[in-house]
Design an enzyme around this catalytic site. Structure first.
Site, PDB file in Angstrom:
ATOM      1  N   GLY A   1      -5.578   0.671  -1.526  1.00  0.00           N
ATOM      2  CA  GLY A   1      -5.665   1.742  -2.511  1.00  0.00           C
ATOM      3  C   GLY A   1      -6.242   2.988  -1.849  1.00  0.00           C
ATOM      4  O   GLY A   1      -7.453   3.154  -1.800  1.00  0.00           O
TER       5      GLY A   1
ATOM      6  N   GLY B   1       7.376   3.586  -5.916  1.00  0.00           N
ATOM      7  CA  GLY B   1       6.240   4.315  -6.469  1.00  0.00           C
ATOM      8  C   GLY B   1       6.606   5.771  -6.764  1.00  0.00           C
ATOM      9  O   GLY B   1       7.791   6.117  -6.813  1.00  0.00           O
ATOM     10  N   ASP B   2       5.587   6.625  -6.942  1.00  0.00           N
ATOM     11  CA  ASP B   2       5.901   7.980  -7.410  1.00  0.00           C
ATOM     12  C   ASP B   2       6.666   8.819  -6.381  1.00  0.00           C
ATOM     13  O   ASP B   2       7.463   9.684  -6.761  1.00  0.00           O
ATOM     14  CB  ASP B   2       4.658   8.701  -7.945  1.00  0.00           C
ATOM     15  CG  ASP B   2       3.539   8.783  -6.930  1.00  0.00           C
ATOM     16  OD1 ASP B   2       3.694   8.245  -5.810  1.00  0.00           O
ATOM     17  OD2 ASP B   2       2.507   9.388  -7.256  1.00  0.00           O
TER      18      ASP B   2
ATOM     19  N   GLN C   1      -2.569  -8.395   1.099  1.00  0.00           N
ATOM     20  CA  GLN C   1      -2.543  -8.032  -0.322  1.00  0.00           C
ATOM     21  C   GLN C   1      -1.147  -7.650  -0.812  1.00  0.00           C
ATOM     22  O   GLN C   1      -0.906  -7.539  -2.007  1.00  0.00           O
ATOM     23  CB  GLN C   1      -3.470  -6.831  -0.575  1.00  0.00           C
ATOM     24  CG  GLN C   1      -4.915  -7.119  -0.315  1.00  0.00           C
ATOM     25  CD  GLN C   1      -5.729  -5.832  -0.174  1.00  0.00           C
ATOM     26  OE1 GLN C   1      -6.246  -5.309  -1.148  1.00  0.00           O
ATOM     27  NE2 GLN C   1      -5.854  -5.316   1.038  1.00  0.00           N
TER      28      GLN C   1
ATOM     29  N   ASP D   1      -0.770   2.696  -9.668  1.00  0.00           N
ATOM     30  CA  ASP D   1      -1.147   4.114  -9.723  1.00  0.00           C
ATOM     31  C   ASP D   1      -0.038   5.012 -10.274  1.00  0.00           C
ATOM     32  O   ASP D   1       0.049   6.183  -9.913  1.00  0.00           O
ATOM     33  CB  ASP D   1      -1.561   4.594  -8.326  1.00  0.00           C
ATOM     34  CG  ASP D   1      -0.419   4.502  -7.324  1.00  0.00           C
ATOM     35  OD1 ASP D   1       0.573   3.804  -7.614  1.00  0.00           O
ATOM     36  OD2 ASP D   1      -0.520   5.122  -6.261  1.00  0.00           O
TER      37      ASP D   1
ATOM     38  N   GLY E   1       6.049   1.333  -0.194  1.00  0.00           N
ATOM     39  CA  GLY E   1       5.388   0.064   0.145  1.00  0.00           C
ATOM     40  C   GLY E   1       5.964  -1.082  -0.673  1.00  0.00           C
ATOM     41  O   GLY E   1       6.222  -0.909  -1.864  1.00  0.00           O
TER      42      GLY E   1
ATOM     43  N   VAL F   1      18.357  -6.699 -11.988  1.00  0.00           N
ATOM     44  CA  VAL F   1      19.381  -5.650 -11.959  1.00  0.00           C
ATOM     45  C   VAL F   1      20.756  -6.276 -11.725  1.00  0.00           C
ATOM     46  O   VAL F   1      21.724  -6.006 -12.448  1.00  0.00           O
ATOM     47  CB  VAL F   1      19.053  -4.605 -10.845  1.00  0.00           C
ATOM     48  CG1 VAL F   1      20.238  -3.658 -10.619  1.00  0.00           C
ATOM     49  CG2 VAL F   1      17.802  -3.819 -11.203  1.00  0.00           C
TER      50      VAL F   1
ATOM     51  N   ASP G   1      -0.462  -0.784  -6.202  1.00  0.00           N
ATOM     52  CA  ASP G   1      -1.599   0.098  -6.500  1.00  0.00           C
ATOM     53  C   ASP G   1      -1.874   0.343  -7.993  1.00  0.00           C
ATOM     54  O   ASP G   1      -2.937   0.840  -8.335  1.00  0.00           O
ATOM     55  CB  ASP G   1      -1.377   1.474  -5.857  1.00  0.00           C
ATOM     56  CG  ASP G   1      -1.423   1.409  -4.341  1.00  0.00           C
ATOM     57  OD1 ASP G   1      -2.069   0.490  -3.809  1.00  0.00           O
ATOM     58  OD2 ASP G   1      -0.820   2.283  -3.694  1.00  0.00           O
TER      59      ASP G   1
HETATM   60  P1  ADP Z   1       6.037   5.341  -3.023  1.00  0.00           P
HETATM   61  O1  ADP Z   1       7.410   5.426  -3.596  1.00  0.00           O
HETATM   62  O2  ADP Z   1       5.507   3.946  -2.980  1.00  0.00           O
HETATM   63  O3  ADP Z   1       5.103   6.359  -3.623  1.00  0.00           O
HETATM   64  P2  ADP Z   1       6.293   7.032  -0.710  1.00  0.00           P
HETATM   65  O4  ADP Z   1       5.434   8.117  -1.231  1.00  0.00           O
HETATM   66  O5  ADP Z   1       6.187   6.654   0.728  1.00  0.00           O
HETATM   67  O6  ADP Z   1       6.129   5.657  -1.482  1.00  0.00           O
HETATM   68  O7  ADP Z   1       7.799   7.451  -1.026  1.00  0.00           O
HETATM   69  C1  ADP Z   1       8.860   6.602  -0.681  1.00  0.00           C
HETATM   70  C2  ADP Z   1      10.017   7.458  -0.254  1.00  0.00           C
HETATM   71  O8  ADP Z   1      10.435   8.288  -1.331  1.00  0.00           O
HETATM   72  C3  ADP Z   1       9.724   8.439   0.874  1.00  0.00           C
HETATM   73  O9  ADP Z   1       9.789   7.856   2.136  1.00  0.00           O
HETATM   74  C4  ADP Z   1      10.841   9.440   0.692  1.00  0.00           C
HETATM   75  O10 ADP Z   1      12.055   8.944   1.201  1.00  0.00           O
HETATM   76  C5  ADP Z   1      10.939   9.509  -0.814  1.00  0.00           C
HETATM   77  N1  ADP Z   1      10.134  10.637  -1.294  1.00  0.00           N
HETATM   78  C6  ADP Z   1       8.804  10.744  -1.312  1.00  0.00           C
HETATM   79  N2  ADP Z   1       8.404  11.948  -1.768  1.00  0.00           N
HETATM   80  C7  ADP Z   1       9.535  12.614  -2.055  1.00  0.00           C
HETATM   81  C8  ADP Z   1       9.825  13.929  -2.552  1.00  0.00           C
HETATM   82  N3  ADP Z   1       8.841  14.787  -2.855  1.00  0.00           N
HETATM   83  N4  ADP Z   1      11.108  14.265  -2.727  1.00  0.00           N
HETATM   84  C9  ADP Z   1      12.106  13.405  -2.433  1.00  0.00           C
HETATM   85  N5  ADP Z   1      11.907  12.177  -1.945  1.00  0.00           N
HETATM   86  C10 ADP Z   1      10.657  11.781  -1.752  1.00  0.00           C
HETATM   87  O1  F6P Z   2       1.118   1.927  -1.820  1.00  0.00           O
HETATM   88  C1  F6P Z   2       0.854   0.622  -1.446  1.00  0.00           C
HETATM   89  C2  F6P Z   2      -0.068   0.568  -0.264  1.00  0.00           C
HETATM   90  O2  F6P Z   2      -0.258  -0.792   0.061  1.00  0.00           O
HETATM   91  C3  F6P Z   2      -1.411   1.263  -0.437  1.00  0.00           C
HETATM   92  O3  F6P Z   2      -2.361   0.539  -1.188  1.00  0.00           O
HETATM   93  C4  F6P Z   2      -1.813   1.463   0.996  1.00  0.00           C
HETATM   94  O4  F6P Z   2      -2.699   2.544   1.097  1.00  0.00           O
HETATM   95  C5  F6P Z   2      -0.511   1.742   1.685  1.00  0.00           C
HETATM   96  O5  F6P Z   2       0.505   1.196   0.864  1.00  0.00           O
HETATM   97  C6  F6P Z   2      -0.415   1.159   3.065  1.00  0.00           C
HETATM   98  O6  F6P Z   2       0.798   1.536   3.596  1.00  0.00           O
HETATM   99  P1  F6P Z   2       1.389   0.932   4.961  1.00  0.00           P
HETATM  100  O7  F6P Z   2       2.286  -0.179   4.587  1.00  0.00           O
HETATM  101  O8  F6P Z   2       2.180   2.074   5.518  1.00  0.00           O
HETATM  102  O9  F6P Z   2       0.271   0.493   5.822  1.00  0.00           O
END
Ligand code: ADP
Ligand code: F6P
Length: 324
Positions: free
Chosen positions: A174, A106-107, A256, A133, A15, A27, A131
């Site tokens: 969230g 994010g994670d 948001q 988070d 996101g 960067v 988030d």
């Molecule tokens: P965020 O980075 O905000 O947590 P996502 O969970 O959607 O958002 O992860 C973003 C991207 O990171 C995913 O679309 C995918 O390409 C990669 N990703 C997510 N989880 C994994 C994983 N377990 N292993 C490798 N790549 C991942």
């Molecule tokens: O991780 C950021 C976030 O905005 C969350 O708060 C929300 O649940 C999610 O992304 C919404 O994702 P999308 O852009 O796919 O609607």
């Protein structure tokens, strides 16, 4: 400073968050400062797999520090969760001569960064998400701007709730994390805050405080509900049915995620983005740049992902105390 790194890439993933542009700028400009070429990867890991890379110089990032969103676009890439996808990405990085990569996200994105390191592409990650988070970091780029957006919206909703003596139920983002709901709730003087990390019941945590505050003379109320709790529309209806207080629901949604980043987001993004490049230049990889004890530091990705971060219980209590 050790320097066998000549070209690095930068991408945004997951996101979007206000301040991602400031991080990209940091960067690119830190790279330019040390004489390193920087290549922008479009659309997160999708762009890495598809070879959507383009050189960025100090001037290509002019005039973006104040802009929300991400000039590189972002994406969620399912293919990257598979080893074959990660290998594809590493091969493309080799074709474009990348010696390292900075991932802003994010994670989920951090897991992808860890996989890239394991397949041979030195990668450093930094937190960009509204988030807040990320367990290993006290702060994530985008959070402060998001909170300010929510605060402005809730302040406006309070005006009309007060005029009509209504209850305003506001759903904020969230899905799994209640930081946005809790801090915006405190900042806006919400009567009720519901977050996914804390169990709640309609009767005890919604109905009772609203009725009690009515008895104490309050003529309108504000209920802030995290997206992970959901059901704002139904909740407003139920509040109206059970209390007789006219109620309305508002789902703030993607507003948001946008907007010009605040000072805090610009500064933290600049510090983190710059440090990510310096870590690569020091020969480091597989690290998350994060905030701990109010300082920008780095931790191992695996270690960072395994850390836990708890919503401070005293903040939950504070929200309740001040709603009296
Ligand atoms: P965020 O980075 O905000 O947590 P996502 O969970 O959607 O958002 O992860 C973003 C991207 O990171 C995913 O679309 C995918 O390409 C990669 N990703 C997510 N989880 C994994 C994983 N377990 N292993 C490798 N790549 C991942
Ligand atoms: O991780 C950021 C976030 O905005 C969350 O708060 C929300 O649940 C999610 O992304 C919404 O994702 P999308 O852009 O796919 O609607």
């Amino acid at each position: 400073m050790e320097k066998n790194i000549r070209t690095i890439g930068v991408l945004t993933s997951g996101g979007d968050a206000p301040g991602m542009n400031a991080a990209i700028r940091a960067v690119v400009r830190t790279g330019a400062y040390y004489g390193v070429k920087v290549v922008g990867v479009r659309r997160g890991y999708n762009g890495l797999i598809n070879g959507e890379l383009e050189p960025l110089d100090a001037r290509s990032v002019s005039g973006i520090i104040q802009r929300g969103g991400t000039m590189l676009q972002t994406a969620r890439c399912l293919e990257f969760k598979e080893k074959a996808g990660v290998r594809k990405g590493v091969n493309i990085a080799k074709v474009f001569g990348l010696d390292g990569l900075v991932v802003i996200g994010g994670d989920g994105s951090f897991r992808g960064a860890k996989d890239l390191c394991a397949e041979g592409l030195p990668t450093i990650a930094m937190p960009g998400t509204i988030d807040n988070d990320i367990s290993c970091s006290e702060y994530t780029v985008g959070y402060d701007t998001c909170l300010n957006t929510v605060m402005e919206a809730v302040d406006k909703l309070r005006d009309t709730a007060q005029s009509h003596e209504r209850c305003s139920v506001i759903e904020v983002m969230g899905r799994a994390a209640g930081y946005i709901a809790l801090e915006s709730g405190i900042a806006c003087g919400a009567d009720v805050v519901l977050i996914p990390e804390k169990e709640w019941s309609f009767d005890d945590d919604v109905l009772r405080p609203i009725l009690e505050s009515k008895q104490r003379g309050k003529r309108h109320s504000i209920v802030v509900v995290a997206e992970g709790i959901g059901g704002a529309m139904e909740m407003a209806k139920e509040i109206e049915e059970k209390t007789g207080i006219e109620s309305r629901a508002t789902i703030l949604g993607h507003v948001q995620r946008g907007g010009s980043p605040t000072v805090r987001d610009r500064v933290v993004a600049s510090e983190m983005g710059s440090m990510a490049v310096e870590l690569l230049l020091q020969g480091k990889q597989n690290r998350i740049v994060c905030m701990r004890d109010n300082k920008i530091v780095d931790v191992d990705i695996e270690e960072g992902l395994n850390m836990t971060k708890e919503i401070p219980p005293h903040m939950i209590e504070l929200a309740k105390k001040l709603a009296i």
